[in-house]
Design a protein around this motif. Structure first.
Motif, PDB file in Angstrom:
ATOM      1  N   SER A  19      40.227  42.719  11.742  1.00 33.00           N
ATOM      2  CA  SER A  19      39.622  43.601  10.738  1.00 33.00           C
ATOM      3  C   SER A  19      40.698  44.217   9.867  1.00 33.00           C
ATOM      4  O   SER A  19      41.845  44.376  10.292  1.00 33.00           O
ATOM      5  CB  SER A  19      38.785  44.692  11.402  1.00 33.00           C
ATOM      6  OG  SER A  19      39.585  45.758  11.869  1.00 33.00           O
ATOM      7  N   THR A  21      40.589  47.323   8.831  1.00 35.96           N
ATOM      8  CA  THR A  21      40.803  48.687   9.322  1.00 35.96           C
ATOM      9  C   THR A  21      41.815  48.711  10.466  1.00 35.96           C
ATOM     10  O   THR A  21      42.743  49.522  10.478  1.00 35.96           O
ATOM     11  CB  THR A  21      39.478  49.304   9.777  1.00 35.96           C
ATOM     12  OG1 THR A  21      38.555  49.301   8.694  1.00 35.96           O
ATOM     13  CG2 THR A  21      39.675  50.732  10.263  1.00 35.96           C
ATOM     14  N   ALA A  24      45.307  47.946   9.255  1.00 38.05           N
ATOM     15  CA  ALA A  24      45.915  49.102   8.588  1.00 38.05           C
ATOM     16  C   ALA A  24      46.451  50.101   9.606  1.00 38.05           C
ATOM     17  O   ALA A  24      47.557  50.629   9.457  1.00 38.05           O
ATOM     18  CB  ALA A  24      44.875  49.768   7.682  1.00 38.05           C
ATOM     19  N   THR A  25      45.684  50.350  10.666  1.00 36.65           N
ATOM     20  CA  THR A  25      46.106  51.300  11.697  1.00 36.65           C
ATOM     21  C   THR A  25      47.393  50.838  12.375  1.00 36.65           C
ATOM     22  O   THR A  25      48.329  51.617  12.566  1.00 36.65           O
ATOM     23  CB  THR A  25      44.993  51.475  12.742  1.00 36.65           C
ATOM     24  OG1 THR A  25      43.819  51.982  12.089  1.00 36.65           O
ATOM     25  CG2 THR A  25      45.419  52.433  13.843  1.00 36.65           C
ATOM     26  N   THR A  30      47.276  52.467   4.665  1.00 38.22           N
ATOM     27  CA  THR A  30      45.886  52.826   4.410  1.00 38.22           C
ATOM     28  C   THR A  30      45.069  51.536   4.331  1.00 38.22           C
ATOM     29  O   THR A  30      45.617  50.445   4.078  1.00 38.22           O
ATOM     30  CB  THR A  30      45.735  53.593   3.086  1.00 38.22           C
ATOM     31  OG1 THR A  30      46.140  52.730   2.006  1.00 38.22           O
ATOM     32  CG2 THR A  30      46.587  54.858   3.090  1.00 38.22           C
ATOM     33  N   GLN A  31      43.754  51.658   4.538  1.00 37.68           N
ATOM     34  CA  GLN A  31      42.916  50.464   4.457  1.00 37.68           C
ATOM     35  C   GLN A  31      42.931  49.880   3.049  1.00 37.68           C
ATOM     36  O   GLN A  31      42.908  48.660   2.870  1.00 37.68           O
ATOM     37  CB  GLN A  31      41.482  50.791   4.880  1.00 37.68           C
ATOM     38  CG  GLN A  31      40.593  49.551   4.915  1.00 37.68           C
ATOM     39  CD  GLN A  31      39.221  49.836   5.494  1.00 37.68           C
ATOM     40  OE1 GLN A  31      39.008  50.851   6.120  1.00 37.68           O
ATOM     41  NE2 GLN A  31      38.290  48.921   5.276  1.00 37.68           N
ATOM     42  N   SER A  32      42.990  50.758   2.034  1.00 33.69           N
ATOM     43  CA  SER A  32      43.011  50.257   0.659  1.00 33.69           C
ATOM     44  C   SER A  32      44.288  49.471   0.383  1.00 33.69           C
ATOM     45  O   SER A  32      44.270  48.473  -0.352  1.00 33.69           O
ATOM     46  CB  SER A  32      42.885  51.425  -0.329  1.00 33.69           C
ATOM     47  OG  SER A  32      43.960  52.346  -0.174  1.00 33.69           O
ATOM     48  N   SER A  35      43.766  46.082   1.874  1.00 30.84           N
ATOM     49  CA  SER A  35      42.837  45.329   1.027  1.00 30.84           C
ATOM     50  C   SER A  35      43.546  44.812  -0.223  1.00 30.84           C
ATOM     51  O   SER A  35      43.306  43.672  -0.653  1.00 30.84           O
ATOM     52  CB  SER A  35      41.647  46.207   0.639  1.00 30.84           C
ATOM     53  OG  SER A  35      40.911  46.590   1.776  1.00 30.84           O
TER      54      SER A  35
END
Length: 297
Positions: A19, A21, A24-25, A30-32, A35
């Motif tokens: 994923s 998310t 990113a973690t 950040t998730q953005s 992306s």
């Protein structure tokens, strides 16, 4: 193609975690930001690299092709960094992943054998479910994985090329129960007696099954405690707070107060322990670690 090393690291982490998310973690982004890196990779590649699904993100065939090259590129960058800084590894490193109950029964004797036969090899370990470890293996985050499967033992995943797999051993699934109380002094239990039993289980997710409950149990299990850690689960059993399933291989490391029960009235549940790696010619260190693991059977 104009692709950055950051983009390749993002690709590898998405492949491993399943994923945006979670990637990113783990990367501290950040998730953005993840992306944006994913979108930039797809623009550079000129094709879709990610398949967005209800249960997460998987790489497309083009994404898997790029991932294979990403592993090589990132390994070369790591080697270049070592050369530039003059950091010469004194040992050969193998990154090993193990499914949740394998550590207690398989890891200590394997490491002891390896220390005696190949002391120049250093093994680091990480624990996870079989689906999680397969993703990590495909992503190149680990070199070798100890996995488990149930009959009919189909291929571990649908990706190509298939993983190289060796069988370590077959082990029977049994029920761990308190040595006192309802099942005291017994070595077997009928499956119907387990219908109303209090179960201690590992939480399930969309891609990973519920662990700790007898697979052929009639009806809905009554789960009273959820825990991922095997020591916690077995100590709860020893305290008389429920029952759970364990591979019979764990019998030498059971805490006092826990008895193992074979289940009658249902087909036997056999679990196969496997060691897997990416296809191709393994390094001598990976071969040595594989040999140490298979010799513990």
């Amino acid at each position: 193609m104009d692709i950055s090393s950051t983009g390749l690291r993002v690709l590898r982490q998405i492949a491993e975690s399943g994923s945006f998310t979670a990637a990113a973690t783990r990367l501290g982004y950040t998730q953005s930001a993840v992306s944006r890196q994913a979108a930039s990779l797809e623009r550079s590649a000129g094709t879709d690299l990610f398949e967005r699904r209800p249960d997460g993100v998987r790489l497309t065939p083009a994404g898997l092709t790029l991932l294979r090259h990403a592993r090589t590129i990132l390994d070369c960058l790591t080697a270049a960094e070592r050369d530039l800084t003059g950091t010469v590894p004194r040992t050969e490193l193998v990154r090993l992943g193990l499914f949740l109950s394998a550590g207690a029964a398989i890891l200590p004797p394997s490491l002891a054998r390896l220390a005696a036969t190949d002391p120049q090899i250093t093994v680091t370990t990480t624990e996870g479910t079989t689906p999680t470890l397969i993703r990590a293996l495909r992503a190149g985050s680990i070199d070798l994985a100890v996995l488990t499967s149930r009959p009919p033992h189909r291929p571990l995943d649908g990706e190509s090329p298939r993983l190289h797999v060796e069988t370590v051993a077959d082990t029977e699934l049994v029920v761990a129960a308190p040595s006192t109380g309802e099942f005291a002094g017994r070595t077997a239990v009928h499956v119907d007696e387990l219908v109303d039993a209090p179960w201690i289980a590992t939480p399930a997710s969309n891609s990973e099954p519920l662990l700790g409950v007898w697979p052929g149990l009639p009806g809905r299990p009554r789960i009273v405690h959820c825990a991922r850690d095997w020591l916690t689960k077995l100590q709860l059993v020893a305290g008389g707070f429920g029952v759970t399933t364990v591979p019979s291989r764990l019998s030498p490391v059971l805490p006092p107060g826990v008895s193992l029960l074979h289940v009658e009235g249902a087909p036997p549940e056999i679990r196969r322990v496997l060691v897997a790696r990416l296809p191709g010619c393994p390094t001598p260190a990976i071969t040595a670690v594989t040999r140490a693991i298979t010799s513990t059977a």
